[in-house]
Every structure is written in structure tokens, then in C-alpha cells.
Scaffold this active site. Structure first.
Site, PDB file in Angstrom:
ATOM      1  N   GLY A  12      -2.330  -4.483  -0.700  1.00  0.00           N
ATOM      2  CA  GLY A  12      -2.005  -5.219   0.517  1.00  0.00           C
ATOM      3  C   GLY A  12      -3.035  -6.230   0.983  1.00  0.00           C
ATOM      4  CG  ASN A  14      -1.452 -11.836  -0.967  1.00  0.00           C
ATOM      5  OD1 ASN A  14      -1.775 -12.996  -0.718  1.00  0.00           O
ATOM      6  ND2 ASN A  14      -1.570 -11.302  -2.170  1.00  0.00           N
ATOM      7  CG  ASN A 108       7.213 -13.465  -4.464  1.00  0.00           C
ATOM      8  OD1 ASN A 108       6.582 -12.472  -4.093  1.00  0.00           O
ATOM      9  ND2 ASN A 108       7.256 -13.829  -5.732  1.00  0.00           N
ATOM     10  CG  HIS A 110       4.065 -15.634  -9.523  1.00  0.00           C
ATOM     11  ND1 HIS A 110       4.375 -14.370  -9.989  1.00  0.00           N
ATOM     12  CD2 HIS A 110       3.600 -16.327 -10.586  1.00  0.00           C
ATOM     13  CE1 HIS A 110       4.114 -14.323 -11.287  1.00  0.00           C
ATOM     14  NE2 HIS A 110       3.645 -15.488 -11.673  1.00  0.00           N
ATOM     15  CG  ASP A 151       8.061 -14.951 -10.287  1.00  0.00           C
ATOM     16  OD1 ASP A 151       7.942 -14.561  -9.108  1.00  0.00           O
ATOM     17  OD2 ASP A 151       7.578 -14.344 -11.251  1.00  0.00           O
ATOM     18  CD  GLU A 181      -2.463 -14.078  -5.072  1.00  0.00           C
ATOM     19  OE1 GLU A 181      -1.846 -13.201  -4.462  1.00  0.00           O
ATOM     20  OE2 GLU A 181      -2.924 -13.901  -6.213  1.00  0.00           O
TER      21      GLU A 181
HETATM   22  C1  GRF Z   1      -0.859 -10.531  -5.653  1.00  0.00           C
HETATM   23  O1  GRF Z   1      -1.569 -11.047  -6.734  1.00  0.00           O
HETATM   24  C2  GRF Z   1       0.432 -11.304  -5.449  1.00  0.00           C
HETATM   25  O2  GRF Z   1       0.345 -12.636  -5.832  1.00  0.00           O
HETATM   26  C3  GRF Z   1       1.359 -10.577  -6.371  1.00  0.00           C
HETATM   27  O3  GRF Z   1       0.976  -9.220  -6.297  1.00  0.00           O
HETATM   28  C4  GRF Z   1      -0.386  -9.114  -5.897  1.00  0.00           C
HETATM   29  C5  GRF Z   1      -0.430  -8.244  -4.682  1.00  0.00           C
HETATM   30  O4  GRF Z   1      -1.723  -7.953  -4.244  1.00  0.00           O
HETATM   31  N1  GRF Z   1       2.730 -10.870  -6.037  1.00  0.00           N
HETATM   32  P1  GRF Z   1      -1.970  -7.331  -2.809  1.00  0.00           P
HETATM   33  O5  GRF Z   1      -1.194  -6.033  -2.731  1.00  0.00           O
HETATM   34  O6  GRF Z   1      -1.516  -8.324  -1.784  1.00  0.00           O
HETATM   35  O7  GRF Z   1      -3.444  -7.079  -2.730  1.00  0.00           O
END
Ligand code: GRF
Length: 202
Positions: A12, A14, A108, A110, A151, A181
């Protein structure tokens, strides 16, 4: 106010970037009101609890069809009046039933420059391993709207990151996360929430 759900499966980071952006009001056109994980032990859930956001655990059993899971998820989100969905490291591919229910309202992140290193099988460290194996000099992250192709939805934003000579999948993943990200996702969540919020008022 627009209600946002964030769907997670793992650490988590992000989600944390989104919660931080909400706290500092970089996200202000919507409110993260629910975090849903398909995995009970996901650390992302703890991050949500620490930020005072409601959580739900919705595991998918092996014999459950993707369409049945999608219906359960739709029911949960509707019960929470969710208007917009962010996939932030959510490891299940969502059935078309779900995509249709939230069409144009699912976003999303990626960890590559789509259309490189994306689609089925490209997740987590595998993405960065593939980029290094191919010898690309630039990679990055992409935020896109989710449609029925993995995607494959319309791209909202991309940020490029240089690949360095001594990069390993781990170092590359870390740099893509920190520099691309965690920057891109909050920005695009705010933009989409702002647009959807205006549509909701009309
Ligand atoms: C990230 O690299 C995101 O781009 C991908 O999954 C990963 C999730 O990481 N979709 P986190 O759980 O947000 O640390």
C-alpha cells in the site's frame, strides 16, 4: 463530495501517497472513504486504519467466478456510495461486469511506460525484471483508465525514469515508485475526481 474507494492487495505505498495527498489537500475534489483489500493481512489495511479510513476485506475464493466476485464488490461499493475507484496494487483482474458498473471511473497505476511491459503476467518485480532484460534505457509509470483489456485503457499520464547501469529489479522498482508512481497517482486521482465531481453536479 465524491466518494473514492481504493482497492489494494499488498503493502500500500501508493495508497499511502494518496492518503498523504488527501491530508495535504492535494486531493480535495474527492474523499477516500473506503479501502478494500482482497487479502486479510495486507499492510495497506493498517495504513488505512492509521488514517482513519474505513476498511473492508473481500477475499475471492477459488471456486468463485470473476463475475460473482465482481457482483459482491459492486454491492460493497454501492452500499458505501462509492463514485470512483482507484486500483493501487490490486492483484485481481476485474470482471467486465465491474468495469461496466464503474465505466470511466476506475483508475489504475502500472509501473512501466505502457504499452511496454504490461498486460497479463506483468506485475510487481516482473515488470522491472523484463525491462532490465530487454535493456531499455528509460522506463517509468503509467496512470490509465481501466477498461476490459488488462492495462489497455486510455492513458491519463506517464512519467519516465532513467534506467541506471547497475540497476536491479529492486532498485528500479524503488526509483519508479518514489519518483513516478507516488507523484503521478495522486495528481491523476485529483484530476479525475474533479472531472467526475463536476459531472455529478450537472
Ligand atoms: C505498484 O508498483 C503499482 O504500480 C502496481 O502494484 C504495486 C503496488 O505497490 N500496480 P503498493 O502496494 O502500492 O506498495
Amino acid at each position: 463530495m465524491l466518494n473514492i474507494a481504493v482497492l489494494v492487495s499488498g503493502g500500500g505505498t501508493n495508497l499511502q501517497a494518496l492518503l498523504d495527498a488527501q491530508k495535504s489537500e492535494r486531493i480535495h475534489s474527492g474523499r477516500i472513504t473506503l479501502v478494500v483489500s482482497n487479502k486479510a493481512g495486507a499492510y495497506a489495511l493498517e495504513r488505512a486504519v492509521n488514517a482513519g479510513v474505513e476498511t473492508a476485506i473481500l477475499p475471492k475464493s477459488k471456486d468463485e467466478s470473476p463475475a460473482d466476485y465482481a457482483q459482491k464488490l459492486i454491492a460493497l461499493l454501492r452500499a458505501n456510495q462509492i463514485d470512483m475507484v482507484v486500483l493501487a496494487g490490486f492483484m485481481l483482474i476485474l470482471d467486465a461486469v465491474f468495469i461496466r458498473a464503474y465505466e470511466g471511473r476506475i483508475i489504475n497505476i502500472h509501473p512501466s511506460l505502457i504499452p511496454a511491459f504490461c498486460g497479463e503476467g506483468f506485475y510487481g518485480l516482473r515488470v522491472h525484471k523484463a525491462a532490465l532484460e530487454r535493456g531499455v534505457k528509460v522506463t517509468g509509470a503509467t496512470v490509465h483508465i481501466v477498461n476490459e483489456i488488462a492495462d489497455g485503457g486510455p492513458i491519463l499520464a506517464q512519467k519516465a525514469i532513467d534506467v541506471l547501469p547497475n540497476d536491479t529489479p529492486d532498485t528500479l522498482q524503488k526509483r519508479v515508485m518514489e519518483q513516478a508512481e507516488w507523484v503521478l497517482l495522486p495528481q491523476e486521482v485529483e484530476k479525475l475526481a474533479c472531472r467526475l465531481g463536476k459531472e455529478k453536479k450537472q
